[in-house]
Motif scaffolding. Structure first.
Motif, PDB file in Angstrom:
ATOM      1  N   ARG A  48      39.063 -10.634  15.552  1.00 56.30           N
ATOM      2  CA  ARG A  48      40.018  -9.732  16.515  1.00 56.30           C
ATOM      3  C   ARG A  48      39.484  -9.932  17.841  1.00 56.30           C
ATOM      4  N   CYS A  49      40.204  -9.701  18.929  1.00 56.16           N
ATOM      5  CA  CYS A  49      39.875  -9.447  20.235  1.00 56.16           C
ATOM      6  C   CYS A  49      40.667  -8.346  20.654  1.00 56.16           C
ATOM      7  N   THR A  50      40.211  -7.223  21.230  1.00 55.62           N
ATOM      8  CA  THR A  50      41.076  -6.164  21.737  1.00 55.62           C
ATOM      9  C   THR A  50      40.708  -5.661  23.070  1.00 55.62           C
ATOM     10  N   PHE A  51      41.626  -5.486  23.887  1.00 57.63           N
ATOM     11  CA  PHE A  51      41.505  -4.762  25.306  1.00 57.63           C
ATOM     12  C   PHE A  51      41.986  -3.395  25.056  1.00 57.63           C
ATOM     13  N   TYR A  52      40.931  -2.374  25.602  1.00 59.14           N
ATOM     14  CA  TYR A  52      41.256  -1.020  25.569  1.00 59.14           C
ATOM     15  C   TYR A  52      41.372  -0.466  26.753  1.00 59.14           C
ATOM     16  N   VAL A  53      42.420   0.516  27.081  1.00 57.76           N
ATOM     17  CA  VAL A  53      42.244   1.328  28.344  1.00 57.76           C
ATOM     18  C   VAL A  53      42.570   2.963  27.903  1.00 57.76           C
ATOM     19  N   ARG A  54      42.164   3.701  29.039  1.00 60.42           N
ATOM     20  CA  ARG A  54      42.384   4.923  28.645  1.00 60.42           C
ATOM     21  C   ARG A  54      44.191   5.130  28.386  1.00 60.42           C
ATOM     22  N   ASP A  55      44.538   6.096  27.474  1.00 58.11           N
ATOM     23  CA  ASP A  55      45.724   6.370  27.138  1.00 58.11           C
ATOM     24  C   ASP A  55      46.538   6.955  28.257  1.00 58.11           C
ATOM     25  N   PRO A  56      47.351   6.335  28.997  1.00 58.09           N
ATOM     26  CA  PRO A  56      48.136   7.054  30.046  1.00 58.09           C
ATOM     27  C   PRO A  56      48.542   8.337  29.752  1.00 58.09           C
ATOM     28  N   ALA A  57      49.028   8.630  28.789  1.00 60.09           N
ATOM     29  CA  ALA A  57      49.679   9.984  28.109  1.00 60.09           C
ATOM     30  C   ALA A  57      48.514  10.911  27.796  1.00 60.09           C
ATOM     31  N   ASP A  58      47.269  10.622  27.624  1.00 60.23           N
ATOM     32  CA  ASP A  58      46.093  11.560  27.489  1.00 60.23           C
ATOM     33  C   ASP A  58      44.972  10.758  27.663  1.00 60.23           C
ATOM     34  N   VAL A  59      44.394  11.119  28.907  1.00 57.56           N
ATOM     35  CA  VAL A  59      43.057  10.277  29.204  1.00 57.56           C
ATOM     36  C   VAL A  59      41.831  10.580  28.617  1.00 57.56           C
ATOM     37  N   SER A  60      41.951  11.621  27.569  1.00 60.00           N
ATOM     38  CA  SER A  60      40.964  11.953  26.761  1.00 60.00           C
ATOM     39  C   SER A  60      40.913  10.893  25.429  1.00 60.00           C
ATOM     40  N   ARG A  61      41.916  10.063  25.302  1.00 61.52           N
ATOM     41  CA  ARG A  61      42.079   9.002  24.235  1.00 61.52           C
ATOM     42  C   ARG A  61      41.986   7.682  25.080  1.00 61.52           C
ATOM     43  N   ILE A  62      41.741   6.881  24.011  1.00 59.32           N
ATOM     44  CA  ILE A  62      41.780   5.039  24.282  1.00 59.32           C
ATOM     45  C   ILE A  62      43.028   4.713  23.584  1.00 59.32           C
ATOM     46  N   ALA A  63      43.519   3.659  24.407  1.00 63.37           N
ATOM     47  CA  ALA A  63      44.817   3.271  23.752  1.00 63.37           C
ATOM     48  C   ALA A  63      44.440   1.654  23.647  1.00 63.37           C
ATOM     49  N   VAL A  64      45.048   0.856  22.721  1.00 70.46           N
ATOM     50  CA  VAL A  64      44.950  -0.682  22.632  1.00 70.46           C
ATOM     51  C   VAL A  64      46.062  -1.216  23.582  1.00 70.46           C
ATOM     52  N   ARG A  65      45.403  -1.997  24.606  1.00 68.44           N
ATOM     53  CA  ARG A  65      46.384  -2.662  25.627  1.00 68.44           C
ATOM     54  C   ARG A  65      46.796  -3.900  24.909  1.00 68.44           C
ATOM     55  N   GLN A  66      46.028  -4.671  24.343  1.00 73.40           N
ATOM     56  CA  GLN A  66      46.385  -6.032  23.943  1.00 73.40           C
ATOM     57  C   GLN A  66      45.444  -6.462  22.740  1.00 73.40           C
ATOM     58  N   THR A  67      45.938  -7.023  21.803  1.00 72.94           N
ATOM     59  CA  THR A  67      45.014  -7.690  20.474  1.00 72.94           C
ATOM     60  C   THR A  67      45.691  -8.851  20.243  1.00 72.94           C
ATOM     61  N   SER A  68      44.495  -9.710  19.708  1.00 69.61           N
ATOM     62  CA  SER A  68      44.746 -11.053  19.267  1.00 69.61           C
ATOM     63  C   SER A  68      44.157 -10.986  17.990  1.00 69.61           C
ATOM     64  N   ASP A  69      44.591 -11.152  16.792  1.00 67.50           N
ATOM     65  CA  ASP A  69      43.876 -11.173  15.895  1.00 67.50           C
ATOM     66  C   ASP A  69      44.414 -12.268  14.763  1.00 67.50           C
ATOM     67  N   SER A  70      43.361 -12.483  13.853  1.00 63.25           N
ATOM     68  CA  SER A  70      43.708 -13.623  12.690  1.00 63.25           C
ATOM     69  C   SER A  70      44.521 -13.551  11.562  1.00 63.25           C
ATOM     70  N   ARG A  71      45.092 -12.035  11.810  1.00 62.59           N
ATOM     71  CA  ARG A  71      45.957 -11.507  10.987  1.00 62.59           C
ATOM     72  C   ARG A  71      45.410 -11.439   9.422  1.00 62.59           C
ATOM     73  N   THR A  72      43.968 -11.488   9.362  1.00 64.29           N
ATOM     74  CA  THR A  72      43.335 -11.239   8.263  1.00 64.29           C
ATOM     75  C   THR A  72      42.725  -9.607   8.179  1.00 64.29           C
ATOM     76  N   LEU A  73      43.029  -8.925   9.315  1.00 69.53           N
ATOM     77  CA  LEU A  73      42.230  -7.450   9.422  1.00 69.53           C
ATOM     78  C   LEU A  73      43.515  -6.558   9.158  1.00 69.53           C
TER      79      LEU A  73
END
Length: 105
Positions: A48-73
């Motif tokens: 898996r490769c994931t890009f994270y950003v601060r959650d725009p709705a709540d900056v105390s949280r991290i949000a997944v921006r984009q993920t590419s995975d092998s579908r095994t996880l």
């Protein structure tokens, strides 16, 4: 980091060139991130490769921006608290994100 017969410097250069090509060939930001995530995942033979950003709705949280995975996880959470997470040094440090993880610098 996997190494090819040409060594780690050549491997890094090749990966960067493929990522740059994805960026040049993309017209939409979401498409670009999807292509880059897939290219990085495949280049490092990762599950898996994931890009994270601060959650725009709540900056105390991290949000997944984009993920590419092998579908095994199992699916990753879409948003989670920043405090106490392994990503906290990347989002709170004054230094570059890779400096928070010296093994990857």
């Amino acid at each position: 980091m996997p190494t090819l017969p040409h060594g780690p410097v050549a491997e890094r250069s090749a990966i960067l060139e493929r990522v740059a090509a994805c960026i040049r060939d993309s017209r939409e930001p979401a498409e670009m991130l999807a292509l880059v995530a897939r290219e990085l995942r495949e280049s490092f033979d990762a599950a898996r490769c994931t890009f994270y950003v601060r959650d725009p709705a709540d900056v105390s949280r991290i949000a997944v921006r984009q993920t590419s995975d092998s579908r095994t996880l199992p699916a990753s959470e879409r948003s989670f608290p920043l405090a106490g997470s392994w990503l906290e040094p990347c989002f709170t440090s004054e230094e570059p994100a890779y400096a928070a993880f010296p093994a990857y610098a």
